[in-house]
Design a protein around this motif. Structure first.
Motif, short mmCIF file in Angstrom:
data_model
loop_
_atom_site.label_atom_id
_atom_site.label_comp_id
_atom_site.label_asym_id
_atom_site.label_seq_id
_atom_site.Cartn_x
_atom_site.Cartn_y
_atom_site.Cartn_z
N LEU A 177 0.84 -1.20 0.00
CA LEU A 177 0.00 0.00 0.00
C LEU A 177 0.87 1.25 0.00
CD1 LEU A 177 -2.57 -1.11 2.76
CD2 LEU A 177 -2.54 -1.70 0.32
N ILE A 178 0.69 2.11 -1.00
CA ILE A 178 1.47 3.34 -1.14
C ILE A 178 0.58 4.53 -0.78
CG2 ILE A 178 2.80 4.76 -2.74
CD1 ILE A 178 3.08 2.20 -4.50
N SER A 179 0.99 5.30 0.22
CA SER A 179 0.24 6.50 0.64
C SER A 179 -1.26 6.20 0.73
CB SER A 179 0.47 7.65 -0.35
OG SER A 179 1.81 8.04 -0.36
N PRO A 180 -1.64 5.20 1.51
CA PRO A 180 -3.04 4.73 1.47
C PRO A 180 -4.05 5.73 2.03
CG PRO A 180 -1.85 3.66 3.25
CD PRO A 180 -0.82 4.41 2.45
N ALA A 181 -5.20 5.81 1.35
CA ALA A 181 -6.35 6.61 1.80
C ALA A 181 -7.30 5.66 2.50
CB ALA A 181 -7.02 7.29 0.62
N LEU A 182 -7.18 5.53 3.80
CA LEU A 182 -7.88 4.47 4.53
C LEU A 182 -9.03 4.96 5.38
CD1 LEU A 182 -4.71 2.50 5.66
CD2 LEU A 182 -6.12 2.14 3.62
N ASP A 183 -9.18 6.25 5.54
CA ASP A 183 -10.27 6.82 6.34
C ASP A 183 -10.81 8.04 5.61
OD1 ASP A 183 -12.00 7.99 8.12
OD2 ASP A 183 -10.49 8.41 9.66
N THR A 185 -13.36 9.76 6.17
CA THR A 185 -13.97 10.81 7.00
C THR A 185 -12.96 11.93 7.26
OG1 THR A 185 -13.33 9.90 9.17
CG2 THR A 185 -15.37 9.05 8.16
N LEU A 186 -11.67 11.64 7.08
CA LEU A 186 -10.59 12.60 7.31
C LEU A 186 -10.80 13.39 8.62
CD1 LEU A 186 -10.88 12.59 3.85
CD2 LEU A 186 -8.72 13.72 4.31
N SER A 187 -10.99 12.64 9.67
CA SER A 187 -11.31 13.25 10.96
C SER A 187 -10.17 13.22 11.95
CB SER A 187 -12.53 12.54 11.57
OG SER A 187 -12.29 11.14 11.66
N ASP A 188 -8.99 12.73 11.54
CA ASP A 188 -7.87 12.67 12.46
C ASP A 188 -7.42 14.09 12.84
OD1 ASP A 188 -4.81 12.49 13.14
OD2 ASP A 188 -5.58 10.44 13.33
N GLU A 189 -7.16 14.29 14.11
CA GLU A 189 -6.84 15.64 14.61
C GLU A 189 -5.52 16.18 14.06
OE1 GLU A 189 -4.73 14.18 18.81
OE2 GLU A 189 -6.67 15.21 18.84
N ARG A 190 -4.65 15.31 13.53
CA ARG A 190 -3.38 15.76 12.97
C ARG A 190 -3.51 16.26 11.54
NH1 ARG A 190 -0.71 10.06 14.41
NH2 ARG A 190 -2.89 9.53 13.99
N ARG A 252 -0.24 5.33 10.06
CA ARG A 252 0.20 5.09 11.43
C ARG A 252 -0.89 4.38 12.25
NH1 ARG A 252 3.51 10.47 13.47
NH2 ARG A 252 5.19 10.38 11.91
N ARG A 253 -2.13 4.78 12.03
CA ARG A 253 -3.23 4.12 12.74
C ARG A 253 -3.40 2.68 12.27
NH1 ARG A 253 -7.64 8.17 11.02
NH2 ARG A 253 -9.11 6.88 12.19
N LEU A 254 -3.14 2.43 10.99
CA LEU A 254 -3.22 1.07 10.48
C LEU A 254 -2.19 0.18 11.18
CD1 LEU A 254 -4.63 -0.66 8.17
CD2 LEU A 254 -2.50 -0.32 6.91
#
Length: 305
Positions: A177-183, A185-190, A252-254
């Motif tokens: 997986l390269i630069s994966p778009a996994l969420d 909702t894009l709700s991560d605070e970072r 990182r969350r993955l």
């Protein structure tokens, strides 16, 4: 390591391309999609066709390209799903990466031109990918197949593996997986801070693309945001991410989720690189492609870097 001079120059050039503006909101994204539809998908160049064996077929109404090395029989087969925020056609740089992988590993690669949002949704995409994977299984066997993708294509790759596990279909040997778009909702605070560092992606346009791709589903559905699906029982996963990418928190969350669920994720994190940098002609791309080649050859022995 310090970023190379070439990568720093590319990073300075990227804002001039206007790609960041396209992700600024729904209206800008729709204008960019209209331009993309007029241009159509990039196809393998004549030079690539001379260097590689390339076959085009139709599967479930979509074009599928198969790329093979000319020199000898391929032992590994990759199902490559291109990125483009679920809405943009395959780009010429995708073919550059695919050719480099084939040359490096002697693998063969299937590249489906899957249905795009907003004209289509995730349902249409997986109505293509599920039977296509079944067809590849019959030809190559699960132990020889890898799922691979960048950005949105990486999301599809992980979601397809989760669906295969759910249906008790044989799983591939690994996922790259390269630069994966996994969420989506894009709700991560970072992510608001990363949006200021990322010269390519922004939050409003990415969220709009996720909604279009989701259709009637919730963008948090694992089919659209596979970070919210289980990783238990999946084959080894290798991820390439970087610190100036809006989607870096997903990766990182993955990795953290995999550790909690007993799954294997090797995280290759590059300092100050940009989204999907392995598609670029920079030294750091060559390093990442070398790591990908190692993973395709020995998925259980690759570790994070």
């Amino acid at each position: 390591m310090m970023p190379s001079l070439r990568s720093r120059l590319v990073k300075l050039f990227l804002p001039l391309t206007g790609i960041k503006h396209a992700f600024g909101g729904e209206a800008a994204m729709r204008r960019a999609i209209a331009r993309d539809r007029l241009a159509g998908p990039a196809l393998p160049s004549q030079g690539m066709r001379r260097r590689m064996l390339i076959e085009e077929t139709r599967f479930a109404g979509s074009r599928v390209f198969t790329v093979r090395p000319r020199s000898r029989e391929a032992k590994t087969h990759v199902l490559y799903l291109h990125g483009g925020a679920f809405v943009f056609d395959i780009f010429w740089r995708h073919w550059l990466l695919i050719e480099r992988l084939v040359a490096r590993t002697r693998c063969s690669v299937s590249v489906p031109l899957y249905p795009l949002a907003p004209e289509h949704t995730c349902q249409d995409v997986f109505d293509l990918l599920r039977p296509l994977y079944a067809d590849l299984l019959a030809m190559h066997g699960a132990g020889s197949i890898f799922f691979m993708g960048d950005s949105a294509g990486a999301s599809m790759s992980l979601a397809l593996a989760q669906q295969a596990r759910k249906s008790q279909t044989a799983l591939p040997a690994g996922l790259a997986l390269i630069s994966p778009a996994l969420d989506m909702t894009l709700s991560d605070e970072r992510q608001p801070e990363l949006a200021r560092l990322d010269p390519m992606l922004d939050i409003p346009g990415s969220r709009a693309a996720g909604r279009w791709y989701a259709g009637a589903r919730d963008p948090a559905d694992p089919l659209i945001s596979p970070l919210f699906g289980s990783l238990a029982g999946l084959p080894p996963i290798a991820v390439w991410t970087c610190t100036h990418d809006l989607l870096n928190p997903d990766a990182r969350r993955l990795q953290a989720k995999a550790a909690a669920e007993g799954a294997f994720v090797a995280l290759h994190e590059y300092e100050a690189m940009v989204h999907v940098w392995p598609l670029l002609r920079i030294p750091e791309a060559e390093q990442a492609i070398g790591e990908m080649a190692d993973f395709l050859q020995n998925p259980t022995r690759v570790r994070a870097s």
